[in-house]
Design a protein around this motif. Structure first.
Motif, PDB file in Angstrom:
ATOM      1  N   ARG A 104       5.428   4.405 -65.001  1.00  0.00           N
ATOM      2  CA  ARG A 104       4.372   5.364 -64.670  1.00  0.00           C
ATOM      3  C   ARG A 104       4.667   5.968 -63.317  1.00  0.00           C
ATOM      4  O   ARG A 104       5.472   5.434 -62.550  1.00  0.00           O
ATOM      5  CB  ARG A 104       2.980   4.718 -64.694  1.00  0.00           C
ATOM      6  CG  ARG A 104       2.845   3.444 -63.909  1.00  0.00           C
ATOM      7  CD  ARG A 104       1.511   2.742 -64.169  1.00  0.00           C
ATOM      8  NE  ARG A 104       0.397   3.477 -63.605  1.00  0.00           N
ATOM      9  CZ  ARG A 104      -0.320   3.058 -62.551  1.00  0.00           C
ATOM     10  NH1 ARG A 104      -0.018   1.907 -61.954  1.00  0.00           N
ATOM     11  NH2 ARG A 104      -1.308   3.755 -62.097  1.00  0.00           N
ATOM     12  N   LEU A 105       4.062   7.115 -63.041  1.00  0.00           N
ATOM     13  CA  LEU A 105       4.243   7.810 -61.768  1.00  0.00           C
ATOM     14  C   LEU A 105       5.709   8.154 -61.513  1.00  0.00           C
ATOM     15  O   LEU A 105       6.133   8.271 -60.366  1.00  0.00           O
ATOM     16  CB  LEU A 105       3.689   6.966 -60.604  1.00  0.00           C
ATOM     17  CG  LEU A 105       2.209   6.573 -60.690  1.00  0.00           C
ATOM     18  CD1 LEU A 105       1.862   5.571 -59.590  1.00  0.00           C
ATOM     19  CD2 LEU A 105       1.316   7.798 -60.592  1.00  0.00           C
ATOM     20  N   GLY A 106       6.472   8.313 -62.600  1.00  0.00           N
ATOM     21  CA  GLY A 106       7.885   8.630 -62.464  1.00  0.00           C
ATOM     22  C   GLY A 106       8.777   7.430 -62.256  1.00  0.00           C
ATOM     23  O   GLY A 106       9.999   7.575 -62.123  1.00  0.00           O
ATOM     24  N   ASN A 107       8.209   6.249 -62.225  1.00  0.00           N
ATOM     25  CA  ASN A 107       8.987   5.027 -62.020  1.00  0.00           C
ATOM     26  C   ASN A 107       9.709   4.606 -63.296  1.00  0.00           C
ATOM     27  O   ASN A 107       9.278   4.919 -64.406  1.00  0.00           O
ATOM     28  CB  ASN A 107       8.077   3.877 -61.591  1.00  0.00           C
ATOM     29  CG  ASN A 107       7.512   4.064 -60.197  1.00  0.00           C
ATOM     30  OD1 ASN A 107       8.047   4.826 -59.401  1.00  0.00           O
ATOM     31  ND2 ASN A 107       6.423   3.374 -59.907  1.00  0.00           N
ATOM     32  N   GLY A 108      10.799   3.851 -63.106  1.00  0.00           N
ATOM     33  CA  GLY A 108      11.480   3.241 -64.229  1.00  0.00           C
ATOM     34  C   GLY A 108      10.754   1.995 -64.696  1.00  0.00           C
ATOM     35  O   GLY A 108       9.599   1.744 -64.304  1.00  0.00           O
ATOM     36  N   ASN A 109      11.439   1.190 -65.496  1.00  0.00           N
ATOM     37  CA  ASN A 109      10.811  -0.015 -66.032  1.00  0.00           C
ATOM     38  C   ASN A 109      10.711  -1.106 -64.965  1.00  0.00           C
ATOM     39  O   ASN A 109      11.115  -0.917 -63.817  1.00  0.00           O
ATOM     40  CB  ASN A 109      11.563  -0.505 -67.274  1.00  0.00           C
ATOM     41  CG  ASN A 109      13.013  -0.870 -66.964  1.00  0.00           C
ATOM     42  OD1 ASN A 109      13.380  -1.140 -65.823  1.00  0.00           O
ATOM     43  ND2 ASN A 109      13.841  -0.885 -67.998  1.00  0.00           N
ATOM     44  N   GLU A 110      10.181  -2.239 -65.363  1.00  0.00           N
ATOM     45  CA  GLU A 110       9.953  -3.312 -64.407  1.00  0.00           C
ATOM     46  C   GLU A 110      11.244  -3.751 -63.726  1.00  0.00           C
ATOM     47  O   GLU A 110      11.261  -4.042 -62.518  1.00  0.00           O
ATOM     48  CB  GLU A 110       9.293  -4.497 -65.113  1.00  0.00           C
ATOM     49  CG  GLU A 110       8.859  -5.606 -64.188  1.00  0.00           C
ATOM     50  CD  GLU A 110       8.070  -6.698 -64.894  1.00  0.00           C
ATOM     51  OE1 GLU A 110       7.764  -7.722 -64.250  1.00  0.00           O
ATOM     52  OE2 GLU A 110       7.763  -6.543 -66.094  1.00  0.00           O
ATOM     53  N   ALA A 111      12.344  -3.762 -64.457  1.00  0.00           N
ATOM     54  CA  ALA A 111      13.616  -4.213 -63.895  1.00  0.00           C
ATOM     55  C   ALA A 111      14.219  -3.214 -62.911  1.00  0.00           C
ATOM     56  O   ALA A 111      15.087  -3.578 -62.114  1.00  0.00           O
ATOM     57  CB  ALA A 111      14.609  -4.479 -65.026  1.00  0.00           C
ATOM     58  N   SER A 112      13.757  -1.969 -62.940  1.00  0.00           N
ATOM     59  CA  SER A 112      14.335  -0.937 -62.060  1.00  0.00           C
ATOM     60  C   SER A 112      14.021  -1.176 -60.591  1.00  0.00           C
ATOM     61  O   SER A 112      14.743  -0.705 -59.704  1.00  0.00           O
ATOM     62  CB  SER A 112      13.807   0.442 -62.462  1.00  0.00           C
ATOM     63  OG  SER A 112      12.444   0.604 -62.069  1.00  0.00           O
ATOM     64  N   GLY A 113      12.930  -1.874 -60.320  1.00  0.00           N
ATOM     65  CA  GLY A 113      12.518  -2.092 -58.933  1.00  0.00           C
ATOM     66  C   GLY A 113      11.781  -0.924 -58.321  1.00  0.00           C
ATOM     67  O   GLY A 113      11.401  -0.971 -57.138  1.00  0.00           O
ATOM     68  N   ASP A 114      11.551   0.140 -59.112  1.00  0.00           N
ATOM     69  CA  ASP A 114      10.881   1.322 -58.560  1.00  0.00           C
ATOM     70  C   ASP A 114       9.464   1.022 -58.093  1.00  0.00           C
ATOM     71  O   ASP A 114       8.983   1.617 -57.119  1.00  0.00           O
ATOM     72  CB  ASP A 114      10.833   2.446 -59.599  1.00  0.00           C
ATOM     73  CG  ASP A 114      12.166   3.149 -59.783  1.00  0.00           C
ATOM     74  OD1 ASP A 114      13.098   2.877 -58.993  1.00  0.00           O
ATOM     75  OD2 ASP A 114      12.272   3.982 -60.707  1.00  0.00           O
ATOM     76  N   GLY A 115       8.784   0.122 -58.788  1.00  0.00           N
ATOM     77  CA  GLY A 115       7.406  -0.177 -58.413  1.00  0.00           C
ATOM     78  C   GLY A 115       7.295  -0.656 -56.982  1.00  0.00           C
ATOM     79  O   GLY A 115       6.399  -0.242 -56.241  1.00  0.00           O
ATOM     80  N   TRP A 116       8.229  -1.502 -56.581  1.00  0.00           N
ATOM     81  CA  TRP A 116       8.232  -2.002 -55.204  1.00  0.00           C
ATOM     82  C   TRP A 116       8.771  -0.958 -54.245  1.00  0.00           C
ATOM     83  O   TRP A 116       8.232  -0.757 -53.158  1.00  0.00           O
ATOM     84  CB  TRP A 116       9.056  -3.279 -55.124  1.00  0.00           C
ATOM     85  CG  TRP A 116       9.170  -3.849 -53.733  1.00  0.00           C
ATOM     86  CD1 TRP A 116      10.284  -3.868 -52.956  1.00  0.00           C
ATOM     87  CD2 TRP A 116       8.136  -4.476 -52.970  1.00  0.00           C
ATOM     88  NE1 TRP A 116      10.015  -4.468 -51.739  1.00  0.00           N
ATOM     89  CE2 TRP A 116       8.693  -4.859 -51.726  1.00  0.00           C
ATOM     90  CE3 TRP A 116       6.789  -4.754 -53.221  1.00  0.00           C
ATOM     91  CZ2 TRP A 116       7.957  -5.503 -50.736  1.00  0.00           C
ATOM     92  CZ3 TRP A 116       6.048  -5.392 -52.223  1.00  0.00           C
ATOM     93  CH2 TRP A 116       6.632  -5.766 -51.010  1.00  0.00           C
ATOM     94  N   SER A 117       9.844  -0.276 -54.631  1.00  0.00           N
ATOM     95  CA  SER A 117      10.453   0.725 -53.754  1.00  0.00           C
ATOM     96  C   SER A 117       9.478   1.839 -53.413  1.00  0.00           C
ATOM     97  O   SER A 117       9.486   2.359 -52.295  1.00  0.00           O
ATOM     98  CB  SER A 117      11.703   1.319 -54.409  1.00  0.00           C
ATOM     99  OG  SER A 117      12.716   0.352 -54.553  1.00  0.00           O
ATOM    100  N   TYR A 118       8.634   2.212 -54.383  1.00  0.00           N
ATOM    101  CA  TYR A 118       7.744   3.355 -54.198  1.00  0.00           C
ATOM    102  C   TYR A 118       6.283   2.934 -54.292  1.00  0.00           C
ATOM    103  O   TYR A 118       5.439   3.652 -54.817  1.00  0.00           O
ATOM    104  CB  TYR A 118       8.094   4.454 -55.221  1.00  0.00           C
ATOM    105  CG  TYR A 118       9.564   4.798 -55.166  1.00  0.00           C
ATOM    106  CD1 TYR A 118      10.149   5.269 -53.985  1.00  0.00           C
ATOM    107  CD2 TYR A 118      10.390   4.599 -56.264  1.00  0.00           C
ATOM    108  CE1 TYR A 118      11.501   5.539 -53.904  1.00  0.00           C
ATOM    109  CE2 TYR A 118      11.750   4.869 -56.197  1.00  0.00           C
ATOM    110  CZ  TYR A 118      12.300   5.334 -55.017  1.00  0.00           C
ATOM    111  OH  TYR A 118      13.647   5.593 -54.933  1.00  0.00           O
TER     112      TYR A 118
END
Length: 216
Positions: A104-118
């Motif tokens: 969501r919000l343009g993030n990748g999946n859980e393994a991508s680490g985008d949730g924490w990065s952004y």
């Protein structure tokens, strides 16, 4: 545009180190407000009130994702229906961010680490890869590679100014004949956090800011 003064900003803070905190944030706030046309006392008072509330008086520039298992089940009951899964994420902000902001919000999946990065950062917490990318374009900063710039005073203040301008909050802060400014201030709050959480505290900051800027 009249810049806010150190004395005015200090009056808005109740933290023990109010003078030092005001000194640290005075220039970044003034620069951000000038950059994004927050250039009248009415606009400045609303902007200061909202950023003071959102950041705990400029102290918290990154989203707090440290939760107990019990609190996880209260906040996200669908994601954490049982104690076992909640315990896997309790006390682990990075793992939690990667779960709740995945896909969501343009993030990748859980393994991508985008949730924490952004995760949420700045005086008005910017969240998600898409929002970081849009803000990066507006500020001409490489926020996708250097997201922690939003945890520095200049980046935190400028990103808040960008958000404010992009969401047309200046127009809501401007006084209008025959219109209740409190209604517009409530709309500003909703555009920032999606609801009216902390409304009384926001109004108290707004009243103090208006008084400090001579429009109260």
């Amino acid at each position: 545009m009249s810049e806010i003064t150190l004395e005015q900003l200090t009056r808005l803070l109740t933290v023990p180190d109010a003078g030092a905190q005001a000194q640290k944030w005075l220039d970044p706030l003034n620069h951000a407000m000038a950059e994004w046309s927050i250039d009248t006392p009415y606009r400045q008072a609303a902007f200061l009130a909202q950023t003071l509330h959102e950041s705990g008086q400029f102290r918290y520039l990154s989203e707090n994702l440290y939760y107990s298992a019990q609190r996880l089940r209260q906040v996200w009951p669908a994601r954490f229906p049982g104690e076992e899964k909640a315990l896997q994420y309790a006390g682990n902000p990075q793992k939690l961010a990667n779960l709740i902001y995945a896909d969501r919000l343009g993030n990748g999946n859980e393994a991508s680490g985008d949730g924490w990065s952004y995760r949420g950062r700045g005086l008005i917490q910017l969240t998600g890869r898409d929002n970081y990318q849009r803000c990066a374009h507006g500020l001409q900063l490489d926020l996708l590679r250097q997201p922690d710039l939003l945890q520095e005073p200049d980046g935190a203040a400028r990103s808040a100014g960008w958000f404010w301008f992009e969401n047309k909050l200046n127009e809501l802060a401007d006084p209008k004949p025959g219109h209740d400014p409190a209604e517009d201030f409530a709309t500003i709050s909703k555009r920032i956090n999606g609801g009216t959480i902390g409304m009384q505290a926001r109004i108290e900051y707004w009243d103090k800011a208006k008084a400090a800027l001579g429009i109260g």
